[in-house]
Design a protein around this motif. Structure first.
Motif, PDB file in Angstrom:
ATOM      1  N   ALA A  81       8.344  -0.850  -5.243  1.00 16.21           N
ATOM      2  CA  ALA A  81       8.101   0.361  -6.038  1.00 16.21           C
ATOM      3  C   ALA A  81       8.881   0.310  -7.352  1.00 16.21           C
ATOM      4  N   ALA A 129       9.829  -2.231   0.437  1.00 16.72           N
ATOM      5  CA  ALA A 129       8.948  -1.255  -0.198  1.00 16.72           C
ATOM      6  C   ALA A 129       9.642  -0.602  -1.393  1.00 16.72           C
ATOM      7  N   GLU A 130      10.922  -0.309  -1.241  1.00 15.95           N
ATOM      8  CA  GLU A 130      11.669   0.289  -2.346  1.00 15.95           C
ATOM      9  C   GLU A 130      11.746  -0.669  -3.534  1.00 15.95           C
ATOM     10  N   PRO A 160       5.443   4.138  -7.466  1.00 11.37           N
ATOM     11  CA  PRO A 160       4.958   4.556  -6.143  1.00 11.37           C
ATOM     12  C   PRO A 160       6.104   5.119  -5.303  1.00 11.37           C
ATOM     13  N   ASP A 161       5.752   6.011  -4.398  1.00  9.83           N
ATOM     14  CA  ASP A 161       6.734   6.605  -3.493  1.00  9.83           C
ATOM     15  C   ASP A 161       6.926   5.678  -2.300  1.00  9.83           C
ATOM     16  N   ALA A 162       8.090   5.045  -2.222  1.00  6.12           N
ATOM     17  CA  ALA A 162       8.343   4.085  -1.148  1.00  6.12           C
ATOM     18  C   ALA A 162       8.236   4.729   0.221  1.00  6.12           C
ATOM     19  N   ASP A 175       0.847  -1.192   0.000  1.00  7.86           N
ATOM     20  CA  ASP A 175       0.000   0.000   0.000  1.00  7.86           C
ATOM     21  C   ASP A 175       0.883   1.243   0.000  1.00  7.86           C
ATOM     22  N   PHE A 176       0.610   2.157  -0.942  1.00  8.93           N
ATOM     23  CA  PHE A 176       1.401   3.370  -1.112  1.00  8.93           C
ATOM     24  C   PHE A 176       0.460   4.562  -1.271  1.00  8.93           C
ATOM     25  N   VAL A 205      -4.813   6.305  -0.691  1.00 12.71           N
ATOM     26  CA  VAL A 205      -3.880   5.171  -0.724  1.00 12.71           C
ATOM     27  C   VAL A 205      -4.239   4.284  -1.907  1.00 12.71           C
ATOM     28  N   ASN A 215       4.887   4.159   1.863  1.00 14.38           N
ATOM     29  CA  ASN A 215       4.411   2.787   2.001  1.00 14.38           C
ATOM     30  C   ASN A 215       3.969   2.491   3.427  1.00 14.38           C
ATOM     31  N   THR A 216       2.868   1.753   3.569  1.00 10.53           N
ATOM     32  CA  THR A 216       2.377   1.369   4.900  1.00 10.53           C
ATOM     33  C   THR A 216       2.320  -0.133   5.102  1.00 10.53           C
TER      34      THR A 216
END
Length: 376
Positions: free
Chosen positions: A234, A230-231, A245-247, A184-185, A214, A250-251
Motif C-alpha cells: 500500500a 500488505a502495508e 489502498p487501505d491495508a 487485492d484491496f 475490490v 487487503n485479501t
C-alpha cells in the motif's frame, strides 16, 4: 479405456474437459490438489475467449459475476495522459474481470453436471507412457496408486508442467528483468470499472477493478520481492501514484517474476501440451489463461473428428501452426507491455508519454492498440 485423460484441473483443463464431455466423450481430469485453490491470480477474460466460453454455454454466469472493463486510462505523475475504449468487439465490448476462483468454480460445476465422476482430485501424475495404441497414466493418491488408460492425454498442468519436462527436458526458457508484486484491496479510488495504468519514472503500477468493490494493484519492482506485506505494498502504491489502498482491506498479496518458453510442438503422438504447459508467457496483459482456452477450443473438434475415425493429420498441422503463431504474438505483446512499464528518467518519460497519447488520438492507431490489448 477412456477417451481422454486431462492432467490439470485449472481453468484450461476444466474447459477442455467440458468441451469433450459435451460431445459425449469419456473423460477424466486428474488434479494433484485435493481442493480448488483459493488464490485468484488470473482475472481478465478477453472477447475472443468469451466467445468460446459462450459457445460452450459457460459465459453467461461469468459475465454476470464479473466487472465489465470498458475503458483503460493512463496517468503519469498525477496527470491523466490518455484513455482507450475496449469497445471494438460488438458482442463483448469489454474485458471481463472475474476472480480465478469464480472462473474455476463455474467451469467445475459445468464439468460435474455433465459427469459427476469426471474430476479426480488428489491424483499426482508421475508417469505418462504412450504405447502407440493408447496412453497409460499412473498417479499416486492418498489412498494409493491409480492407473488410467486413454486414447489421448492432454497436459494442462501449467507452466511447471511435469509432463512437458519429461517430453521436452531441455526446452529453454527466457528470463526478463521484470519482477512484480500484486495485491487485492478495497477500492477507494473512484475509478469505478476503469482499468488504470500509472506510467511512473520508478516503474508502472497497474490497477484493475474486481467484483465486490475490490481493486487489484500490480507494481513493477526493481528486483525480486523479499516479503513485502500488505502495508508495504500500500505504501509503495501510494508513493508512486498518490492512491493509498487501505491495508486493512487487503485479501491477497503475491509476488512473481517473469519468464517465457514456447514448445516447438504441442502434439507429441497421443499426448498434447495445452495452455501454459505449451507456451508460458508473461502474466502482464492477462493473456495466458485466454490463450489456453483458445487452444482448447481449436483442439476439441479435431479430437472429436479423430474419435469418429477421420484422418486429422492435416488439421493437427494447421492447429500447431495457428496456435504457435498465436502464442508468439501473445508473447510479443506481453514483452511490449512490460517494456511500457519499465523505469525511465522523468524527462524521457514525459516525451514518451506525449508520443503515446498523441498516437492514441489517431483512430486507426487506437483501434490497433485496442485489438492488441483485447487479443482480437
Amino acid at each position: 479405456m477412456l477417451d481422454v485423460v486431462i492432467v490439470g484441473a485449472g481453468p484450461v483443463g476444466l474447459f477442455m474437459g467440458a468441451l469433450l464431455l459435451q460431445q459425449g466423450h469419456d473423460v477424466r481430469i486428474l488434479e494433484r490438489r485435493t481442493t480448488r485453490s483459493d488464490l485468484s491470480r488470473a482475472i481478465g477474460i478477453h472477447p475472443p475467449a468469451l466467445a468460446e466460453l459462450a459457445r460452450a454455454g459457460v459465459a453467461g454466469e461469468l459475465i454476470a459475476a464479473g466487472v465489465h472493463i470498458r475503458k483503460g486510462i493512463a496517468y503519469s505523475q498525477r496527470r491523466k495522459i490518455a484513455g482507450l475504449a475496449f469497445d471494438g468487439d460488438p458482442a463483448f465490448p469489454f474485458i471481463l474481470a472475474v476472480p480465478q476462483t469464480v472462473t474455476e468454480a463455474v467451469l467445475e460445476k459445468t464439468v460435474l453436471d455433465l459427469d459427476p465422476q469426471a474430476i479426480v482430485r488428489g491424483a499426482d501424475v508421475h508417469e505418462v507412457r504412450d504405447d502407440f495404441r493408447s496412453v497409460r497414466v499412473a498417479a499416486t493418491s492418498p489412498s494409493g496408486g491409480r492407473e488410467f488408460r486413454a486414447k489421448l492425454v492432454v497436459a494442462a498442468d501449467g507452466a511447471h508442467s511435469a509432463i512437458r519436462q519429461r517430453i521436452l527436458p531441455h526446452l529453454p526458457s527466457r528470463s526478463y528483468p521484470d519482477c512484480y508484486i500484486m495485491g487485492d484491496f478495497a477500492d477507494t479510488t473512484g475509478h469505478g470499472t476503469d482499468a488504470v495504468l500509472y506510467l511512473e519514472p520508478a516503474g508502472i503500477v497497474e490497477s484493475f477493478p474486481l467484483p465486490g468493490g475490490v481493486r487489484r494493484w500490480v507494481v513493477r519492482l526493481g528486483s525480486p520481492d523479499k516479503g513485502t506485506t500488505a502495508e508495504g505494498l500500500a505504501e509503495l502504491v501510494g508513493a508512486r501514484t498518490g492512491e493509498v489502498p487501505d491495508a486493512a482491506g487487503n485479501t491477497m498479496v503475491s509476488a512473481f517474476e517473469v519468464r517465457s518458453r514456447l514448445a516447438g510442438r504441442m502434439v507429441h503422438r497421443r499426448v498434447v501440451l495445452l495452455g501454459d504447459a505449451a507456451h508460458e508467457i508473461s502474466p502482464i496483459g492477462g493473456q495466458g489463461m485466454n490463450l489456453g482456452w483458445l487452444d482448447a477450443a481449436a483442439l476439441a473438434p479435431i479430437m472429436d473428428a479423430s474419435f469418429a475415425g477421420a484422418d486429422v493429420g492435416r488439421r493437427l498441422e494447421d492447429f500447431e501452426r495457428a496456435r504457435r503463431k498465436a502464442a508468439r504474438r501473445a508473447s510479443h505483446q506481453a514483452g511490449l507491455n512490460m517494456a511500457l512499464g519499465r523505469p525511465l528518467p522523468p524527462s524521457t518519460m514525459d516525451v514518451r508519454n506525449r508520443l503515446f497519447a498523441g498516437a492514441l488520438e489517431v483512430p486507426a492507431v487506437a483501434g490497433w492498440v485496442e485489438r492488441r490489448f483485447t487479443m482480437r
